[in-house]
Design a protein around this motif. Structure first.
Motif, PDB file in Angstrom:
ATOM      1  N   THR A  85      -6.430  -4.305  -4.825  1.00  0.00           N
ATOM      2  CA  THR A  85      -5.285  -4.582  -3.970  1.00  0.00           C
ATOM      3  C   THR A  85      -5.258  -3.503  -2.897  1.00  0.00           C
ATOM      4  O   THR A  85      -5.344  -2.313  -3.200  1.00  0.00           O
ATOM      5  CB  THR A  85      -3.970  -4.553  -4.769  1.00  0.00           C
ATOM      6  N   ILE A  86      -5.158  -3.929  -1.646  1.00  0.00           N
ATOM      7  CA  ILE A  86      -5.038  -2.987  -0.533  1.00  0.00           C
ATOM      8  C   ILE A  86      -3.546  -2.743  -0.326  1.00  0.00           C
ATOM      9  O   ILE A  86      -2.771  -3.690  -0.190  1.00  0.00           O
ATOM     10  CB  ILE A  86      -5.698  -3.545   0.737  1.00  0.00           C
ATOM     11  N   HIS A  87      -3.140  -1.479  -0.317  1.00  0.00           N
ATOM     12  CA  HIS A  87      -1.724  -1.126  -0.235  1.00  0.00           C
ATOM     13  C   HIS A  87      -1.353  -0.713   1.183  1.00  0.00           C
ATOM     14  O   HIS A  87      -2.042   0.106   1.791  1.00  0.00           O
ATOM     15  CB  HIS A  87      -1.406   0.007  -1.215  1.00  0.00           C
ATOM     16  N   VAL A  88      -0.260  -1.269   1.690  1.00  0.00           N
ATOM     17  CA  VAL A  88       0.250  -0.936   3.016  1.00  0.00           C
ATOM     18  C   VAL A  88       1.624  -0.288   2.850  1.00  0.00           C
ATOM     19  O   VAL A  88       2.546  -0.917   2.321  1.00  0.00           O
ATOM     20  CB  VAL A  88       0.381  -2.189   3.910  1.00  0.00           C
ATOM     21  N   ALA A  89       1.755   0.953   3.283  1.00  0.00           N
ATOM     22  CA  ALA A  89       3.054   1.622   3.328  1.00  0.00           C
ATOM     23  C   ALA A  89       3.654   1.316   4.700  1.00  0.00           C
ATOM     24  O   ALA A  89       3.037   1.586   5.724  1.00  0.00           O
ATOM     25  CB  ALA A  89       2.888   3.129   3.139  1.00  0.00           C
ATOM     26  N   ALA A  90       4.835   0.708   4.703  1.00  0.00           N
ATOM     27  CA  ALA A  90       5.421   0.231   5.948  1.00  0.00           C
ATOM     28  C   ALA A  90       6.864   0.710   6.096  1.00  0.00           C
ATOM     29  O   ALA A  90       7.575   0.839   5.095  1.00  0.00           O
ATOM     30  CB  ALA A  90       5.392  -1.293   5.975  1.00  0.00           C
ATOM     31  N   ASP A 118      10.289   2.020  -4.737  1.00  0.00           N
ATOM     32  CA  ASP A 118       9.828   1.307  -3.541  1.00  0.00           C
ATOM     33  C   ASP A 118      10.442  -0.080  -3.498  1.00  0.00           C
ATOM     34  O   ASP A 118      10.741  -0.679  -4.532  1.00  0.00           O
ATOM     35  CB  ASP A 118       8.305   1.124  -3.558  1.00  0.00           C
ATOM     36  N   ARG A 119      10.600  -0.593  -2.303  1.00  0.00           N
ATOM     37  CA  ARG A 119      10.830  -2.023  -2.091  1.00  0.00           C
ATOM     38  C   ARG A 119       9.435  -2.568  -1.860  1.00  0.00           C
ATOM     39  O   ARG A 119       8.719  -2.098  -0.978  1.00  0.00           O
ATOM     40  CB  ARG A 119      11.760  -2.240  -0.893  1.00  0.00           C
ATOM     41  N   TYR A 120       9.006  -3.573  -2.640  1.00  0.00           N
ATOM     42  CA  TYR A 120       7.587  -3.868  -2.805  1.00  0.00           C
ATOM     43  C   TYR A 120       7.359  -5.362  -3.001  1.00  0.00           C
ATOM     44  O   TYR A 120       8.138  -6.039  -3.658  1.00  0.00           O
ATOM     45  CB  TYR A 120       7.122  -3.098  -4.044  1.00  0.00           C
ATOM     46  N   GLY A 121       6.261  -5.863  -2.417  1.00  0.00           N
ATOM     47  CA  GLY A 121       5.839  -7.234  -2.633  1.00  0.00           C
ATOM     48  C   GLY A 121       4.337  -7.356  -2.436  1.00  0.00           C
ATOM     49  O   GLY A 121       3.697  -6.434  -1.906  1.00  0.00           O
ATOM     50  N   VAL A 122       3.758  -8.482  -2.858  1.00  0.00           N
ATOM     51  CA  VAL A 122       2.311  -8.683  -2.773  1.00  0.00           C
ATOM     52  C   VAL A 122       2.027 -10.046  -2.157  1.00  0.00           C
ATOM     53  O   VAL A 122       2.632 -11.049  -2.542  1.00  0.00           O
ATOM     54  CB  VAL A 122       1.642  -8.596  -4.167  1.00  0.00           C
ATOM     55  N   VAL A 123       1.080 -10.058  -1.208  1.00  0.00           N
ATOM     56  CA  VAL A 123       0.593 -11.301  -0.610  1.00  0.00           C
ATOM     57  C   VAL A 123      -0.918 -11.381  -0.800  1.00  0.00           C
ATOM     58  O   VAL A 123      -1.585 -10.364  -1.043  1.00  0.00           O
ATOM     59  CB  VAL A 123       0.923 -11.415   0.898  1.00  0.00           C
ATOM     60  N   VAL A 124      -1.446 -12.605  -0.690  1.00  0.00           N
ATOM     61  CA  VAL A 124      -2.886 -12.836  -0.717  1.00  0.00           C
ATOM     62  C   VAL A 124      -3.261 -13.403   0.641  1.00  0.00           C
ATOM     63  O   VAL A 124      -2.673 -14.401   1.090  1.00  0.00           O
ATOM     64  CB  VAL A 124      -3.288 -13.812  -1.841  1.00  0.00           C
ATOM     65  N   ASP A 125      -4.221 -12.760   1.313  1.00  0.00           N
ATOM     66  CA  ASP A 125      -4.615 -13.246   2.633  1.00  0.00           C
ATOM     67  C   ASP A 125      -5.490 -14.496   2.497  1.00  0.00           C
ATOM     68  O   ASP A 125      -5.932 -14.834   1.392  1.00  0.00           O
ATOM     69  CB  ASP A 125      -5.258 -12.124   3.468  1.00  0.00           C
ATOM     70  N   PRO A 126      -5.727 -15.205   3.596  1.00  0.00           N
ATOM     71  CA  PRO A 126      -6.508 -16.445   3.511  1.00  0.00           C
ATOM     72  C   PRO A 126      -7.949 -16.250   3.053  1.00  0.00           C
ATOM     73  O   PRO A 126      -8.638 -17.219   2.756  1.00  0.00           O
ATOM     74  CB  PRO A 126      -6.479 -16.979   4.953  1.00  0.00           C
ATOM     75  N   ILE A 133       2.613  -4.458  -0.201  1.00  0.00           N
ATOM     76  CA  ILE A 133       3.323  -3.910   0.953  1.00  0.00           C
ATOM     77  C   ILE A 133       4.581  -3.255   0.422  1.00  0.00           C
ATOM     78  O   ILE A 133       5.302  -3.852  -0.398  1.00  0.00           O
ATOM     79  CB  ILE A 133       3.676  -5.009   1.973  1.00  0.00           C
ATOM     80  N   ALA A 134       4.867  -2.026   0.862  1.00  0.00           N
ATOM     81  CA  ALA A 134       6.027  -1.322   0.314  1.00  0.00           C
ATOM     82  C   ALA A 134       6.681  -0.423   1.347  1.00  0.00           C
ATOM     83  O   ALA A 134       6.037   0.085   2.257  1.00  0.00           O
ATOM     84  CB  ALA A 134       5.598  -0.478  -0.888  1.00  0.00           C
ATOM     85  N   THR A 135       7.978  -0.243   1.145  1.00  0.00           N
ATOM     86  CA  THR A 135       8.764   0.765   1.843  1.00  0.00           C
ATOM     87  C   THR A 135       9.392   1.635   0.763  1.00  0.00           C
ATOM     88  O   THR A 135      10.017   1.111  -0.169  1.00  0.00           O
ATOM     89  CB  THR A 135       9.872   0.115   2.699  1.00  0.00           C
ATOM     90  N   HIS A 136       9.204   2.938   0.869  1.00  0.00           N
ATOM     91  CA  HIS A 136       9.779   3.853  -0.107  1.00  0.00           C
ATOM     92  C   HIS A 136      11.279   3.967   0.165  1.00  0.00           C
ATOM     93  O   HIS A 136      11.687   4.259   1.282  1.00  0.00           O
ATOM     94  CB  HIS A 136       9.097   5.224  -0.011  1.00  0.00           C
ATOM     95  N   ILE A 137      12.100   3.694  -0.860  1.00  0.00           N
ATOM     96  CA  ILE A 137      13.552   3.682  -0.657  1.00  0.00           C
ATOM     97  C   ILE A 137      14.304   4.697  -1.523  1.00  0.00           C
ATOM     98  O   ILE A 137      15.485   4.951  -1.286  1.00  0.00           O
ATOM     99  CB  ILE A 137      14.136   2.273  -0.913  1.00  0.00           C
ATOM    100  N   ARG A 138      13.609   5.280  -2.525  1.00  0.00           N
ATOM    101  CA  ARG A 138      14.305   6.206  -3.420  1.00  0.00           C
ATOM    102  C   ARG A 138      13.319   7.233  -3.961  1.00  0.00           C
ATOM    103  O   ARG A 138      12.308   6.865  -4.563  1.00  0.00           O
ATOM    104  CB  ARG A 138      14.942   5.406  -4.569  1.00  0.00           C
ATOM    105  N   ASP A 139      13.594   8.518  -3.736  1.00  0.00           N
ATOM    106  CA  ASP A 139      12.762   9.586  -4.295  1.00  0.00           C
ATOM    107  C   ASP A 139      13.089   9.755  -5.774  1.00  0.00           C
ATOM    108  O   ASP A 139      14.268   9.793  -6.151  1.00  0.00           O
ATOM    109  CB  ASP A 139      13.007  10.912  -3.562  1.00  0.00           C
TER     110      ASP A 139
END
Length: 160
Positions: A85-90, A118-126, A133-139
């Motif tokens: 899984t390729i992870h994107v911090a956004a 994190d607020r986090y979800g996963v997609v599969v590209d074509p 994909i995640a945004t860090h929301i809580r330390d």
């Protein structure tokens, strides 16, 4: 006489994903739409397939090539799935996630607030590659993450 080459070129991180796609040129266009990728370069072979290409997503490089079965280079669909899984911090996971889906990705795991902060979800590209994909929301400390993980697993879900 030129300067000595840098062992790790400027703008390249120590670890860079290098993926195989059935249709690398199409994958580049998808990554532009889905993740705001900027094309760095592409090197087509004599048959037009991409022998090498690279794009930048945020501050990171992604390298890719077309499938070349004769060299053992197969994408996830040819292998019946991926183990990576390729992870994107956004800055805004919901926005990036929605853009990826609008560009043609399928939802594997909808975006949700997760126990690890994190607020986090996963997609599969074509092309069969999975992208978290995640945004860090809580330390949180490692101990807090472990405790929250145990509690979430007891509830039967990974969400907080």
């Amino acid at each position: 006489m030129s300067e000595k080459a840098r062992p790790v070129p400027e703008g390249v991180h120590t670890l860079t994903p290098h993926i195989v796609c059935a249709g690398a040129a199409e994958a580049i266009e998808f990554y532009k739409k889905a993740f705001g990728a900027t094309e760095i370069m592409r090197m087509p072979g004599p048959d037009g397939k991409l022998m090498h290409a690279s794009v930048r997503i945020g501050d990171s490089m992604l390298m890719l090539v077309d499938e070349m079965p004769q060299w053992g280079a197969l994408g996830p669909k040819a292998r019946n799935g991926t183990s990576v899984t390729i992870h994107v911090a956004a800055p805004n996971v919901d926005e990036v996630f929605a853009r990826a889906v609008a560009a043609g990705a399928t939802v594997k795991m909808p975006v949700a607030d997760m126990f690890w902060g994190d607020r986090y979800g996963v997609v599969v590209d074509p092309f069969g590659h999975e992208w978290s994909i995640a945004t860090h929301i809580r330390d949180m400390t490692p101990d807090e993450i472990l405790a929250a993980g145990r509690e979430a697993m007891q509830k039967g879900c990974p969400e907080a």
